[in-house]
Design a protein around this motif. Structure first.
Motif, PDB file in Angstrom:
ATOM      1  N   SER A  11       0.846  -1.188   0.000  1.00 57.38           N
ATOM      2  CA  SER A  11       0.000   0.000   0.000  1.00 57.38           C
ATOM      3  C   SER A  11       0.884   1.242   0.000  1.00 57.38           C
ATOM      4  O   SER A  11       1.995   1.229   0.554  1.00 57.38           O
ATOM      5  CB  SER A  11      -0.912   0.012   1.231  1.00 57.38           C
ATOM      6  N   ILE A  24      -3.855  -1.325   7.854  1.00 53.30           N
ATOM      7  CA  ILE A  24      -3.800  -0.186   6.932  1.00 53.30           C
ATOM      8  C   ILE A  24      -4.987   0.760   7.096  1.00 53.30           C
ATOM      9  O   ILE A  24      -4.865   1.977   6.933  1.00 53.30           O
ATOM     10  CB  ILE A  24      -3.738  -0.686   5.468  1.00 53.30           C
ATOM     11  N   THR A  53       4.068   0.634   2.660  1.00 56.01           N
ATOM     12  CA  THR A  53       3.834  -0.488   3.566  1.00 56.01           C
ATOM     13  C   THR A  53       3.756  -1.789   2.777  1.00 56.01           C
ATOM     14  O   THR A  53       3.176  -1.828   1.690  1.00 56.01           O
ATOM     15  CB  THR A  53       2.520  -0.298   4.351  1.00 56.01           C
ATOM     16  N   THR A  93      -4.978  -1.526  -1.244  1.00 57.85           N
ATOM     17  CA  THR A  93      -3.813  -2.410  -1.300  1.00 57.85           C
ATOM     18  C   THR A  93      -3.755  -3.130  -2.638  1.00 57.85           C
ATOM     19  O   THR A  93      -4.772  -3.333  -3.300  1.00 57.85           O
ATOM     20  CB  THR A  93      -3.853  -3.457  -0.169  1.00 57.85           C
TER      21      THR A  93
END
Length: 342
Positions: A31, A104, A80, A110
């Motif tokens: 992400s 998240i 991330t 994502t």
């Protein structure tokens, strides 16, 4: 502290089964958002700075259910990266999404950077037996017998679409068991080729184990050259590669190749369907996804199709909005379920 979070309690309290139906051994999702501040605050005592140059991230947390890396060194890389193993931890699709939401904030933001597709065989054939039948069409070099033990065969490099056939029982320390696993890794280095997590879950995955064939070598004669080469080299892949181009064409026209011992793509899709069925709403979404796509595309005429599902009770728009989000581009036509039979 994480064990007090409801999703962790739910996963750990769920009854485990001996053979969990899930076609994914590992997933890495990324992400361009940092983890939620609530997540950072919760794990702050356990957070530590990495000194591993291979991670390319400043911070990481390794938990029983996942590993998460954040604050990338490369400014163009995702902020991330989360690694999960749905099969190992017996995660349903909804468990997977809930864990990512917890870290998240939203799984809708994502993308899938890496996935390991897998199939298992129990009490049927050893990894050495499978190596004598396995053909990986896109690999140009013979497989490598890891440590020459006849237990793990590697087709290609880890940096690419590596296929692997190995003795899972040996890895798990199960004496006297025959458990053979076939895995194929897919790494997407180009961010433009990475599907969103929802696109990945709703996809029919016709590309899974593509160009992987388990040849039914029992259909060859013992006098055939290919069988002599298999006995010499120990693997179908190397035996096939030792043939002339004309001999290779004949092998691919042979019934042993055209009607393989297993249809690995069909097996994978069956395993995928069983796994998705653990999350009824998402399973429903997957079944009708072609109709949704047509509706979003503004097509007036949809090809008729019948979708057979076990009866489920849900408020369609509300239940499915968690998967597709509130993006106005995906507003649903009023008759989007008109051609679906339950």
């Amino acid at each position: 502290m994480l064990d007090t979070v409801p999703i962790f309690q739910s996963i750990k309290s769920a009854k485990k089964v001996e053979h969990f139906n899930c076609p994914y051994d590992k997933l890495i999702v990324c992400s361009y958002k940092l983890p939620r501040q609530q997540f950072i605050d919760l794990i702050r005592p356990a957070r530590f700075e990495t000194d591993d140059d291979k991670s390319f991230y400043r911070y990481k947390l390794v938990h029983d259910l996942f590993s998460v890396y954040w604050m990338q060194m490369n400014p163009l890389a995702p902020k991330t990266s989360i690694m999960l193993n749905p099969w190992k931890h017996q995660l349903s699709p909804d468990d997977l999404l809930a864990l990512i939401d917890f870290i998240i904030g939203s799984h809708l933001e994502t993308h899938v950077a890496h996935n390991d597709d897998k199939l298992d065989w129990f009490q049927f054939m050893t990894s050495k037996d499978l190596a004598k039948r396995l053909y990986v069409g896109y690999q140009k070099k013979p497989p490598r017998d890891y440590h020459d033990l006849g237990q793990t065969y590697l087709y290609g490099k880890r940096s690419g679409q590596q296929a692997k056939n190995y003795d899972k029982a040996e890895e798990q320390g199960l004496d006297g068991e025959i458990w053979t696993r076939l895995e194929k890794s897919r790494k997407r280095r180009d961010k433009r080729s990475r599907p969103t997590l929802m696109q990945f879950l709703l996809d029919q995955r016709c590309d899974a184990l593509k160009n992987v064939v388990i040849v039914d070598i029992d259909k060859f004669s013992g006098r055939d050259k290919i069988m002599r080469r298999i006995n010499k080299y120990g693997t179908f892949q190397e035996a096939y590669m030792s043939l002339t181009e004309e001999e290779k064409r004949k092998i691919k026209r042979h019934e042993a190749f055209k009607s393989p011992l297993f249809d690995v793509v069909a097996m994978f899709k069956s395993e995928l369907d069983k796994w998705l069925s653990l999350s009824p709403n998402l399973h429903f979404m997957c079944k009708v996804f072609p109709v949704f796509k047509a509706s979003w595309g503004g097509r007036d005429k949809l090809q008729y199709r019948v979708v057979r599902l076990k009866p489920i009770h849900l408020n369609y728009t509300e239940a499915l909005s968690a998967y597709i989000g509130d993006n106005n581009r995906f507003s649903l036509r009023n008759d989007y379920l008109a051609e679906i039979s339950l």
